[in-house]
Design an enzyme around this catalytic site. Sequence first.
Site, PDB file in Angstrom:
ATOM      1  N   TYR A  32     -14.322  30.917  40.656  1.00  0.00           N
ATOM      2  CA  TYR A  32     -13.885  31.352  41.985  1.00  0.00           C
ATOM      3  C   TYR A  32     -13.278  32.750  41.915  1.00  0.00           C
ATOM      4  CZ  TYR A  32     -11.293  31.091  46.446  1.00  0.00           C
ATOM      5  OH  TYR A  32     -10.790  31.326  47.710  1.00  0.00           O
TER       6      TYR A  32
HETATM    7  P1  NAP Z   1     -13.741  25.781  54.958  1.00  0.00           P
HETATM    8  O1  NAP Z   1     -12.958  25.291  56.121  1.00  0.00           O
HETATM    9  O2  NAP Z   1     -14.267  24.815  53.978  1.00  0.00           O
HETATM   10  O3  NAP Z   1     -14.934  26.684  55.471  1.00  0.00           O
HETATM   11  C1  NAP Z   1     -15.915  27.163  54.578  1.00  0.00           C
HETATM   12  C2  NAP Z   1     -17.084  27.622  55.417  1.00  0.00           C
HETATM   13  O4  NAP Z   1     -18.083  28.189  54.559  1.00  0.00           O
HETATM   14  C3  NAP Z   1     -17.720  26.484  56.180  1.00  0.00           C
HETATM   15  O5  NAP Z   1     -18.035  26.918  57.466  1.00  0.00           O
HETATM   16  C4  NAP Z   1     -18.978  26.200  55.389  1.00  0.00           C
HETATM   17  O6  NAP Z   1     -20.001  25.743  56.253  1.00  0.00           O
HETATM   18  C5  NAP Z   1     -19.319  27.577  54.860  1.00  0.00           C
HETATM   19  N1  NAP Z   1     -20.153  27.539  53.669  1.00  0.00           N
HETATM   20  C6  NAP Z   1     -19.788  27.199  52.409  1.00  0.00           C
HETATM   21  N2  NAP Z   1     -20.836  27.276  51.588  1.00  0.00           N
HETATM   22  C7  NAP Z   1     -21.890  27.672  52.341  1.00  0.00           C
HETATM   23  C8  NAP Z   1     -23.246  27.929  52.070  1.00  0.00           C
HETATM   24  N3  NAP Z   1     -23.776  27.814  50.834  1.00  0.00           N
HETATM   25  N4  NAP Z   1     -24.055  28.335  53.098  1.00  0.00           N
HETATM   26  C9  NAP Z   1     -23.545  28.457  54.345  1.00  0.00           C
HETATM   27  N5  NAP Z   1     -22.272  28.233  54.658  1.00  0.00           N
HETATM   28  C10 NAP Z   1     -21.454  27.848  53.666  1.00  0.00           C
HETATM   29  O7  NAP Z   1     -12.871  26.832  54.119  1.00  0.00           O
HETATM   30  P2  NAP Z   1     -12.003  28.112  54.532  1.00  0.00           P
HETATM   31  O8  NAP Z   1     -10.705  27.938  53.865  1.00  0.00           O
HETATM   32  O9  NAP Z   1     -12.074  28.398  55.984  1.00  0.00           O
HETATM   33  O10 NAP Z   1     -12.803  29.207  53.702  1.00  0.00           O
HETATM   34  C11 NAP Z   1     -13.316  30.394  54.300  1.00  0.00           C
HETATM   35  C12 NAP Z   1     -13.285  31.485  53.248  1.00  0.00           C
HETATM   36  O11 NAP Z   1     -11.924  31.780  52.922  1.00  0.00           O
HETATM   37  C13 NAP Z   1     -13.946  31.109  51.933  1.00  0.00           C
HETATM   38  O12 NAP Z   1     -14.706  32.199  51.451  1.00  0.00           O
HETATM   39  C14 NAP Z   1     -12.775  30.816  51.015  1.00  0.00           C
HETATM   40  O13 NAP Z   1     -13.079  31.032  49.661  1.00  0.00           O
HETATM   41  C15 NAP Z   1     -11.777  31.829  51.527  1.00  0.00           C
HETATM   42  N6  NAP Z   1     -10.361  31.573  51.218  1.00  0.00           N
HETATM   43  C16 NAP Z   1      -9.773  30.409  51.580  1.00  0.00           C
HETATM   44  C17 NAP Z   1      -8.418  30.188  51.276  1.00  0.00           C
HETATM   45  C18 NAP Z   1      -7.711  28.902  51.651  1.00  0.00           C
HETATM   46  O14 NAP Z   1      -6.607  28.678  51.117  1.00  0.00           O
HETATM   47  N7  NAP Z   1      -8.264  28.083  52.530  1.00  0.00           N
HETATM   48  C19 NAP Z   1      -7.686  31.193  50.613  1.00  0.00           C
HETATM   49  C20 NAP Z   1      -8.332  32.383  50.271  1.00  0.00           C
HETATM   50  C21 NAP Z   1      -9.671  32.567  50.576  1.00  0.00           C
HETATM   51  P3  NAP Z   1     -20.847  24.393  56.010  1.00  0.00           P
HETATM   52  O15 NAP Z   1     -19.967  23.412  55.322  1.00  0.00           O
HETATM   53  O16 NAP Z   1     -21.245  24.000  57.405  1.00  0.00           O
HETATM   54  O17 NAP Z   1     -21.990  24.855  55.196  1.00  0.00           O
END
Ligand code: NAP
Length: 253
Positions: A154
Amino acid sequence: MALLNDKSAIITGASSGIGRAAAKVFAREGAKLVITGRRQEALDAVVAEIEGGQAIAVSGDVRDETLQIRLVETALGRFGKLDIAFNNAGGLGEMGPVAGLSLDGWRETIETNLTASFLGAKHQSAAMGEGGGSLIFTSTFVGYTAGMPGMGAYAASKAGLIGLVQVLAAELASRKIRVNALLPGGTDTPAAITNAPDATEELLAFVNGLHALKRMAQPEEIANAALFLASDLSSFVTGTAMLADGGVSISRT
Ligand code: NAP
């Protein structure tokens, strides 16, 4: 005056969490949206929640170049232009000490978090017109200001995005396309480790306590940071790794 009036935007990972919140915030600010994720039903629900706005759901896997092309073609075909792309889809992938990580798990994480963003940037930047644009990539503080055990793939994938952002910002500046990475701290979304099935109250307290603000972000708070980078409010901001992390990077208490 709405901040994204008449702008056309692609948001990836819009079926959940930060991307879903961004879809609502961008639409509220006047943007016309092409949103994507793999789950069509979840995307349809987001479209339904966007009252009075314009949003089109195109489902697929961001690792698939034909999807990336389809997203751009949909924006151009339906809205006549592309101004903004929030490349936000991603996930933690396989976790655990590097010595135990599988090669397949490593590749899957790099493909999802880094290679898919390269594909997006490639087609999005080519489609942006004379008016310039804004490309945003969701990275993280992990691998930038903090090494967190168990997050090798990651961290590498998300740190790679920052390098890509710097090069893109230099390459695209003459076309008035700004390119930035957004680095959230812990955010309360389905992907957060604090929402894993085996997460405990102790884990939640630990993660909250890592942040100077002693809490995780709500997805809307990260969406607002993305709005800043998407809009002309950030007209002199390019090539940055912008932390929106509640002070997790500077906290030692
Ligand atoms: P989340 O609620 O799980 O959302 C992740 C999104 O990415 C979902 O809409 C999912 O859609 C999509 N996705 C994942 N793999 C995919 C693929 N192969 N093709 C198309 N869509 C894909 O998580 P989130 O926390 O909002 O994450 C959003 C971003 O923020 C990510 O890049 C994550 O690494 C980053 N981030 C999160 C945090 C945290 O603490 N939550 C902190 C720092 C950075 P489907 O499931 O419908 O495919």
